[in-house]
Design a protein around this motif. Structure first.
Motif, PDB file in Angstrom:
ATOM      1  N   GLU A  30      35.380  28.517  -7.609  1.00 17.77           N
ATOM      2  CA  GLU A  30      34.438  27.595  -8.240  1.00 17.77           C
ATOM      3  C   GLU A  30      35.170  26.346  -8.721  1.00 17.77           C
ATOM      4  O   GLU A  30      34.680  25.225  -8.554  1.00 17.77           O
ATOM      5  N   GLY A  31      36.332  26.518  -9.299  1.00  9.62           N
ATOM      6  CA  GLY A  31      37.122  25.384  -9.754  1.00  9.62           C
ATOM      7  C   GLY A  31      37.533  24.475  -8.610  1.00  9.62           C
ATOM      8  O   GLY A  31      37.497  23.248  -8.718  1.00  9.62           O
ATOM      9  N   GLU A  32      37.915  25.079  -7.493  1.00  7.67           N
ATOM     10  CA  GLU A  32      38.280  24.288  -6.317  1.00  7.67           C
ATOM     11  C   GLU A  32      37.074  23.522  -5.786  1.00  7.67           C
ATOM     12  O   GLU A  32      37.189  22.358  -5.405  1.00  7.67           O
ATOM     13  N   ARG A  33      35.916  24.166  -5.774  1.00 12.05           N
ATOM     14  CA  ARG A  33      34.705  23.498  -5.295  1.00 12.05           C
ATOM     15  C   ARG A  33      34.364  22.306  -6.181  1.00 12.05           C
ATOM     16  O   ARG A  33      34.070  21.206  -5.700  1.00 12.05           O
ATOM     17  N   ILE A  34      34.453  22.510  -7.484  1.00 16.01           N
ATOM     18  CA  ILE A  34      34.157  21.430  -8.417  1.00 16.01           C
ATOM     19  C   ILE A  34      35.160  20.291  -8.227  1.00 16.01           C
ATOM     20  O   ILE A  34      34.786  19.113  -8.218  1.00 16.01           O
ATOM     21  N   GLY A  35      36.419  20.636  -8.053  1.00  9.88           N
ATOM     22  CA  GLY A  35      37.445  19.618  -7.834  1.00  9.88           C
ATOM     23  C   GLY A  35      37.197  18.819  -6.571  1.00  9.88           C
ATOM     24  O   GLY A  35      37.337  17.590  -6.561  1.00  9.88           O
ATOM     25  N   ARG A  36      36.810  19.505  -5.502  1.00  9.35           N
ATOM     26  CA  ARG A  36      36.501  18.806  -4.240  1.00  9.35           C
ATOM     27  C   ARG A  36      35.309  17.883  -4.427  1.00  9.35           C
ATOM     28  O   ARG A  36      35.322  16.737  -3.961  1.00  9.35           O
ATOM     29  N   GLU A  38      34.280  16.471  -7.198  1.00  7.49           N
ATOM     30  CA  GLU A  38      34.670  15.337  -8.034  1.00  7.49           C
ATOM     31  C   GLU A  38      35.469  14.320  -7.214  1.00  7.49           C
ATOM     32  O   GLU A  38      35.274  13.106  -7.364  1.00  7.49           O
ATOM     33  N   ASN A  39      36.350  14.800  -6.367  1.00  9.30           N
ATOM     34  CA  ASN A  39      37.130  13.915  -5.508  1.00  9.30           C
ATOM     35  C   ASN A  39      36.213  13.144  -4.554  1.00  9.30           C
ATOM     36  O   ASN A  39      36.355  11.925  -4.393  1.00  9.30           O
ATOM     37  N   ARG A  40      35.273  13.856  -3.949  1.00  8.17           N
ATOM     38  CA  ARG A  40      34.346  13.186  -3.035  1.00  8.17           C
ATOM     39  C   ARG A  40      33.482  12.173  -3.772  1.00  8.17           C
ATOM     40  O   ARG A  40      33.210  11.092  -3.251  1.00  8.17           O
ATOM     41  N   LYS A  41      33.082  12.492  -5.000  1.00  7.59           N
ATOM     42  CA  LYS A  41      32.274  11.555  -5.786  1.00  7.59           C
ATOM     43  C   LYS A  41      33.059  10.274  -6.065  1.00  7.59           C
ATOM     44  O   LYS A  41      32.505   9.177  -6.008  1.00  7.59           O
ATOM     45  N   GLU A  42      34.341  10.414  -6.372  1.00  8.90           N
ATOM     46  CA  GLU A  42      35.172   9.231  -6.606  1.00  8.90           C
ATOM     47  C   GLU A  42      35.245   8.371  -5.347  1.00  8.90           C
ATOM     48  O   GLU A  42      35.135   7.141  -5.420  1.00  8.90           O
ATOM     49  N   LEU A  43      35.441   9.018  -4.202  1.00  5.49           N
ATOM     50  CA  LEU A  43      35.508   8.276  -2.944  1.00  5.49           C
ATOM     51  C   LEU A  43      34.174   7.595  -2.636  1.00  5.49           C
ATOM     52  O   LEU A  43      34.147   6.436  -2.204  1.00  5.49           O
ATOM     53  N   GLU A  56      27.460   5.075   6.572  1.00  8.02           N
ATOM     54  CA  GLU A  56      28.872   4.727   6.765  1.00  8.02           C
ATOM     55  C   GLU A  56      29.780   5.646   5.951  1.00  8.02           C
ATOM     56  O   GLU A  56      30.841   6.066   6.419  1.00  8.02           O
ATOM     57  N   ILE A  57      29.355   5.954   4.735  1.00 10.57           N
ATOM     58  CA  ILE A  57      30.141   6.844   3.882  1.00 10.57           C
ATOM     59  C   ILE A  57      30.201   8.240   4.490  1.00 10.57           C
ATOM     60  O   ILE A  57      31.268   8.859   4.543  1.00 10.57           O
ATOM     61  N   ALA A  58      29.064   8.726   4.946  1.00  7.12           N
ATOM     62  CA  ALA A  58      29.009  10.056   5.559  1.00  7.12           C
ATOM     63  C   ALA A  58      29.947  10.118   6.762  1.00  7.12           C
ATOM     64  O   ALA A  58      30.673  11.101   6.948  1.00  7.12           O
ATOM     65  N   ASP A  59      29.935   9.072   7.559  1.00 10.86           N
ATOM     66  CA  ASP A  59      30.799   9.026   8.734  1.00 10.86           C
ATOM     67  C   ASP A  59      32.270   9.011   8.323  1.00 10.86           C
ATOM     68  O   ASP A  59      33.082   9.751   8.867  1.00 10.86           O
ATOM     69  N   ALA A  60      32.605   8.199   7.332  1.00 11.60           N
ATOM     70  CA  ALA A  60      33.991   8.078   6.885  1.00 11.60           C
ATOM     71  C   ALA A  60      34.510   9.385   6.272  1.00 11.60           C
ATOM     72  O   ALA A  60      35.669   9.750   6.475  1.00 11.60           O
ATOM     73  N   LEU A  61      33.665  10.077   5.535  1.00 16.23           N
ATOM     74  CA  LEU A  61      34.076  11.320   4.862  1.00 16.23           C
ATOM     75  C   LEU A  61      33.799  12.566   5.699  1.00 16.23           C
ATOM     76  O   LEU A  61      34.089  13.675   5.264  1.00 16.23           O
ATOM     77  N   GLU A  62      33.231  12.335   6.885  1.00 20.28           N
ATOM     78  CA  GLU A  62      32.891  13.438   7.790  1.00 20.28           C
ATOM     79  C   GLU A  62      31.999  14.472   7.113  1.00 20.28           C
ATOM     80  O   GLU A  62      32.234  15.674   7.155  1.00 20.28           O
ATOM     81  N   GLU A  63      30.982  13.967   6.445  1.00 24.86           N
ATOM     82  CA  GLU A  63      29.981  14.787   5.772  1.00 24.86           C
ATOM     83  C   GLU A  63      28.611  14.385   6.288  1.00 24.86           C
ATOM     84  O   GLU A  63      28.456  13.334   6.899  1.00 24.86           O
ATOM     85  N   SER A  64      27.613  15.209   6.005  1.00 28.45           N
ATOM     86  CA  SER A  64      26.255  14.860   6.385  1.00 28.45           C
ATOM     87  C   SER A  64      25.712  13.829   5.399  1.00 28.45           C
ATOM     88  O   SER A  64      26.156  13.745   4.259  1.00 28.45           O
ATOM     89  N   GLU A  65      24.754  13.053   5.858  1.00 29.66           N
ATOM     90  CA  GLU A  65      24.128  12.074   4.973  1.00 29.66           C
ATOM     91  C   GLU A  65      23.428  12.780   3.821  1.00 29.66           C
ATOM     92  O   GLU A  65      23.425  12.276   2.694  1.00 29.66           O
ATOM     93  N   GLU A  67      24.387  15.528   2.323  1.00 32.24           N
ATOM     94  CA  GLU A  67      25.409  15.914   1.348  1.00 32.24           C
ATOM     95  C   GLU A  67      25.848  14.704   0.533  1.00 32.24           C
ATOM     96  O   GLU A  67      26.019  14.798  -0.692  1.00 32.24           O
ATOM     97  N   ILE A  68      26.020  13.574   1.169  1.00 40.34           N
ATOM     98  CA  ILE A  68      26.395  12.352   0.450  1.00 40.34           C
ATOM     99  C   ILE A  68      25.288  11.976  -0.528  1.00 40.34           C
ATOM    100  O   ILE A  68      25.554  11.642  -1.687  1.00 40.34           O
ATOM    101  N   GLN A  69      24.048  12.061  -0.080  1.00 38.47           N
ATOM    102  CA  GLN A  69      22.910  11.746  -0.951  1.00 38.47           C
ATOM    103  C   GLN A  69      22.867  12.691  -2.146  1.00 38.47           C
ATOM    104  O   GLN A  69      22.636  12.268  -3.284  1.00 38.47           O
ATOM    105  N   ARG A  70      23.130  13.977  -1.922  1.00 42.97           N
ATOM    106  CA  ARG A  70      23.141  14.966  -3.011  1.00 42.97           C
ATOM    107  C   ARG A  70      24.212  14.607  -4.041  1.00 42.97           C
ATOM    108  O   ARG A  70      23.955  14.634  -5.252  1.00 42.97           O
ATOM    109  N   LEU A  71      25.384  14.240  -3.576  1.00 43.79           N
ATOM    110  CA  LEU A  71      26.469  13.895  -4.487  1.00 43.79           C
ATOM    111  C   LEU A  71      26.149  12.603  -5.254  1.00 43.79           C
ATOM    112  O   LEU A  71      26.448  12.504  -6.450  1.00 43.79           O
TER     113      LEU A  71
END
Length: 77
Positions: A30-36, A38-43, A56-65, A67-71
């Motif tokens: 859980e701590g690792e997930r939260i850390g990841r 938080e890191n993605r939120k900063e980016l 563009e962010i989703a593409d750069a971070l290799e995440e779904s749109e 997931e980016i919207q959720r964050l």
């Protein structure tokens, strides 16, 4: 005493140790997930400040749109 006799104290101690270890592993995960997150939120925040779109962010971070919207929604709470 036979080697096949049941030792209740030993059994209970082992169950407690196993439960503690499972809880520790769950907590670390859980701590690792939260850390990841938080890191993605900063980016994401940095990229938003540069005027990047969610796509563009989703593409750069290799995440779904999604997931980016959720964050982003979590960041805005």
């Amino acid at each position: 005493m036979s080697i096949y006799e049941y030792d209740q104290e030993k059994h209970l101690r082992q169950e407690r140790e196993d439960a503690w270890e499972d809880g520790r592993k769950d907590g670390l995960a859980e701590g690792e997930r939260i850390g990841r997150d938080e890191n993605r939120k900063e980016l994401i925040q940095k990229k938003l400040q540069k005027g990047k779109t969610i796509s563009e962010i989703a593409d750069a971070l290799e995440e779904s749109e999604a997931e980016i919207q959720r964050l982003i929604e979590e960041m805005n709470k």
